[in-house]
Design an enzyme around this catalytic site. Structure first.
Site, PDB file in Angstrom:
ATOM      1  N   SER A  63       0.854  -1.181   0.000  1.00 40.47           N
ATOM      2  CA  SER A  63       0.000   0.000   0.000  1.00 40.47           C
ATOM      3  C   SER A  63       0.896   1.238   0.000  1.00 40.47           C
ATOM      4  O   SER A  63       2.106   1.143   0.167  1.00 40.47           O
ATOM      5  CB  SER A  63      -0.894  -0.004   1.240  1.00 40.47           C
ATOM      6  OG  SER A  63      -0.079   0.122   2.394  1.00 40.47           O
ATOM      7  N   ASP A 105      -1.290  -1.641  -3.973  1.00 42.35           N
ATOM      8  CA  ASP A 105      -2.643  -1.669  -3.425  1.00 42.35           C
ATOM      9  C   ASP A 105      -3.120  -0.216  -3.270  1.00 42.35           C
ATOM     10  O   ASP A 105      -2.419   0.609  -2.673  1.00 42.35           O
ATOM     11  CB  ASP A 105      -2.578  -2.384  -2.059  1.00 42.35           C
ATOM     12  CG  ASP A 105      -3.935  -2.731  -1.502  1.00 42.35           C
ATOM     13  OD1 ASP A 105      -4.901  -2.809  -2.277  1.00 42.35           O
ATOM     14  OD2 ASP A 105      -4.021  -2.952  -0.270  1.00 42.35           O
ATOM     15  N   GLU A 157     -11.467   0.070  -9.511  1.00 37.78           N
ATOM     16  CA  GLU A 157     -12.526  -0.197  -8.530  1.00 37.78           C
ATOM     17  C   GLU A 157     -13.797   0.598  -8.836  1.00 37.78           C
ATOM     18  O   GLU A 157     -13.754   1.772  -9.174  1.00 37.78           O
ATOM     19  CB  GLU A 157     -12.035   0.131  -7.109  1.00 37.78           C
ATOM     20  CG  GLU A 157     -13.125  -0.046  -6.047  1.00 37.78           C
ATOM     21  CD  GLU A 157     -12.608  -0.132  -4.606  1.00 37.78           C
ATOM     22  OE1 GLU A 157     -11.421  -0.433  -4.406  1.00 37.78           O
ATOM     23  OE2 GLU A 157     -13.410   0.117  -3.697  1.00 37.78           O
ATOM     24  N   HIS A 180     -11.745  -6.694  -1.828  1.00 35.11           N
ATOM     25  CA  HIS A 180     -10.898  -6.050  -0.818  1.00 35.11           C
ATOM     26  C   HIS A 180     -11.498  -6.317   0.561  1.00 35.11           C
ATOM     27  O   HIS A 180     -12.612  -6.807   0.682  1.00 35.11           O
ATOM     28  CB  HIS A 180     -10.862  -4.534  -1.066  1.00 35.11           C
ATOM     29  CG  HIS A 180      -9.908  -4.147  -2.144  1.00 35.11           C
ATOM     30  ND1 HIS A 180      -8.828  -3.352  -1.922  1.00 35.11           N
ATOM     31  CD2 HIS A 180      -9.882  -4.486  -3.459  1.00 35.11           C
ATOM     32  CE1 HIS A 180      -8.170  -3.193  -3.061  1.00 35.11           C
ATOM     33  NE2 HIS A 180      -8.780  -3.857  -4.007  1.00 35.11           N
ATOM     34  N   GLY A 181     -10.747  -5.920   1.596  1.00 36.18           N
ATOM     35  CA  GLY A 181     -11.297  -5.952   2.958  1.00 36.18           C
ATOM     36  C   GLY A 181     -11.840  -7.305   3.350  1.00 36.18           C
ATOM     37  O   GLY A 181     -12.932  -7.400   3.921  1.00 36.18           O
ATOM     38  N   ASN A 204      -8.138  -9.984  -0.973  1.00 40.24           N
ATOM     39  CA  ASN A 204      -7.130  -9.218  -0.231  1.00 40.24           C
ATOM     40  C   ASN A 204      -7.212  -9.502   1.263  1.00 40.24           C
ATOM     41  O   ASN A 204      -8.288  -9.373   1.863  1.00 40.24           O
ATOM     42  CB  ASN A 204      -7.359  -7.716  -0.431  1.00 40.24           C
ATOM     43  CG  ASN A 204      -7.034  -7.256  -1.836  1.00 40.24           C
ATOM     44  OD1 ASN A 204      -6.744  -8.065  -2.718  1.00 40.24           O
ATOM     45  ND2 ASN A 204      -7.066  -5.951  -2.040  1.00 40.24           N
ATOM     46  N   ILE A 205      -6.081  -9.851   1.842  1.00 37.98           N
ATOM     47  CA  ILE A 205      -6.030 -10.146   3.271  1.00 37.98           C
ATOM     48  C   ILE A 205      -4.858  -9.393   3.886  1.00 37.98           C
ATOM     49  O   ILE A 205      -3.709  -9.618   3.515  1.00 37.98           O
ATOM     50  CB  ILE A 205      -5.900 -11.668   3.489  1.00 37.98           C
ATOM     51  CG1 ILE A 205      -7.161 -12.371   2.969  1.00 37.98           C
ATOM     52  CG2 ILE A 205      -5.667 -11.983   4.967  1.00 37.98           C
ATOM     53  CD1 ILE A 205      -7.057 -13.856   2.839  1.00 37.98           C
ATOM     54  N   ASP A 206      -5.163  -8.494   4.792  1.00 37.99           N
ATOM     55  CA  ASP A 206      -4.134  -7.694   5.444  1.00 37.99           C
ATOM     56  C   ASP A 206      -4.270  -7.775   6.968  1.00 37.99           C
ATOM     57  O   ASP A 206      -3.351  -8.180   7.666  1.00 37.99           O
ATOM     58  CB  ASP A 206      -4.238  -6.233   4.966  1.00 37.99           C
ATOM     59  CG  ASP A 206      -3.075  -5.369   5.442  1.00 37.99           C
ATOM     60  OD1 ASP A 206      -2.177  -5.883   6.123  1.00 37.99           O
ATOM     61  OD2 ASP A 206      -3.068  -4.162   5.141  1.00 37.99           O
ATOM     62  N   SER A 207      -5.454  -7.436   7.471  1.00 40.36           N
ATOM     63  CA  SER A 207      -5.643  -7.384   8.935  1.00 40.36           C
ATOM     64  C   SER A 207      -5.327  -8.718   9.608  1.00 40.36           C
ATOM     65  O   SER A 207      -4.771  -8.734  10.711  1.00 40.36           O
ATOM     66  CB  SER A 207      -7.083  -6.991   9.269  1.00 40.36           C
ATOM     67  OG  SER A 207      -7.353  -5.693   8.797  1.00 40.36           O
TER      68      SER A 207
HETATM   69 ZN   LIG Z   1      -8.485  -2.366  -0.133  1.00 36.54          ZN
END
Ligand SMILES: [Zn+2]
Length: 333
Positions: free
Chosen positions: A56, A94, A146, A232-233, A275-278
């Site tokens: 990001s 990202d 998006e 996302h998210g 998308n996997i971040d947290s």
């Molecule tokens: Zn996102």
């Protein structure tokens, strides 16, 4: 100018084509540190999965773009060292928010970029995405755009309210921008606090968030058959990691994510990037907190980053095998 092909990276085109046809999704894991990179590569090699390593704007500010690009280059070489002769690793931007940022990444070794004009009026979103696509395609870099707005907060991206993607716009948008994949809004959300308890229903003592809008996803699929869709998210915010964090001195209240069954369901459709971040942040923090609480005398970062790396690797493998289904999907092993 650094071309991603010289770094051994690939763009998303072929892997998305196979993922849509095969009914699975490619993991897109955000990374900021060497330990995250190592855990992602170890997980991808062990499961023989293609993988998108994404950065990001916040990650570039934190770690420096040049360092991250060289970590991605190192990731390719590390995968080979671990025994994977033909790794498929994408370095993806990202939430690029300007043409200039996307151009800078394309000029510096990224194989894929996202241009996020979702907050702009429709025609401006199209114009911006098209400008990025026209530049990126000269270098065979793929572009994600998006439509629709996700709620939640993550790095510099935040929105109070979500707006679902309008299926009636997707054909016009994808045709006029020429984008290679489309991020849509169907109820996922950024961050570890995706929903308030009030938005959820209590089932067997667990707060279950409102279901994703699969009807909208199916309508979009009908309009754009075979076109790669991105979610996302999509962290699930595992309760065991949240509980570990809270047990060892943390304070995370009402952290609620997307149930994995729904992501598994979405992976079988045209959704080909999740998308996997947290979840990675939670896995890392939980392991570090636990280690330091149990070993208060430790002060060598390797002592607590090693279990953190192990815990992230375990989480990445779980996602690849049990949620996205991308294990064993390399074109060549
Ligand atoms: Zn996102």
């Amino acid at each position: 100018m650094v071309n991603y092909k010289d770094l051994g990276l690939v763009n998303t085109r072929e892997m998305f084509k196979r993922a849509v046809a095969g009914g699975y999704a490619i993991p897109a894991f955000n990374f900021n540190t060497m330990e995250q990179m190592q855990a992602i590569v170890m997980a991808a090699v062990e499961t023989k999965s293609p993988v998108i390593m994404q950065v990001s704007k916040g990650a570039r500010n934190y770690a420096n773009g040049t360092i991250l690009r060289n970590l991605a280059k190192g990731a390719v070489e590390y995968a080979k060292e671990l025994g994977c002769e033909h790794p498929e690793i994408v370095l993806h931007l990202d939430h690029g928010d300007t043409f200039e940022l996307c151009k800078e990444c394309i000029d510096n070794g990224f194989s894929s970029v996202m241009i996020d004009g979702s907050h702009l009026p429709y025609e401006e979103n199209i114009a911006l995405a098209k400008k990025v696509v026209d530049y990126a395609h000269q270098f065979d870099v793929t572009v994600e755009a998006e439509l629709g707005v996700l709620a939640g907060v993550e790095d510099e991206v935040s929105a109070a309210e979500s707006h679902y993607t309008k299926p009636e716009e997707v054909i016009d948008f994808s045709t006029r921008t020429g984008c290679d994949s489309l991020a849509i809004s169907i109820g996922t959300s950024h961050g570890a606090h995706k929903f308030t308890p009030e938005q959820c229903t209590l089932v067997n003592g667990v707060l279950v968030p409102p279901p994703l809008a699969f009807d909208i996803l199916h309508e979009i699929e009908k309009k754009l058959p075979g076109f790669p869709i991105v979610l996302h998210g999509s962290s699930s915010v595992p309760m065991d990691e949240v509980n570990t964090i809270n047990q060892y001195g943390g304070h995370l209240e009402a952290a609620i994510g997307i149930p994995e069954e729904q992501l598994r369901e979405a992976s079988k459709s045209a959704v080909c990037k999740i998308n996997i971040d947290s979840d990675s942040r939670l896995a890392m923090t939980a392991a570090i907190r636990k280690h330091l609480a149990e070993h208060p005398g430790d002060f060598d970062p390797r002592q607590y980053l090693k279990p953190a790396r192990e815990n992230m690797k375990k989480m990445y493998i779980h996602k690849i095998v049990n949620v996205l289904g991308s294990d064993g999907k390399l074109a060549q092993c």
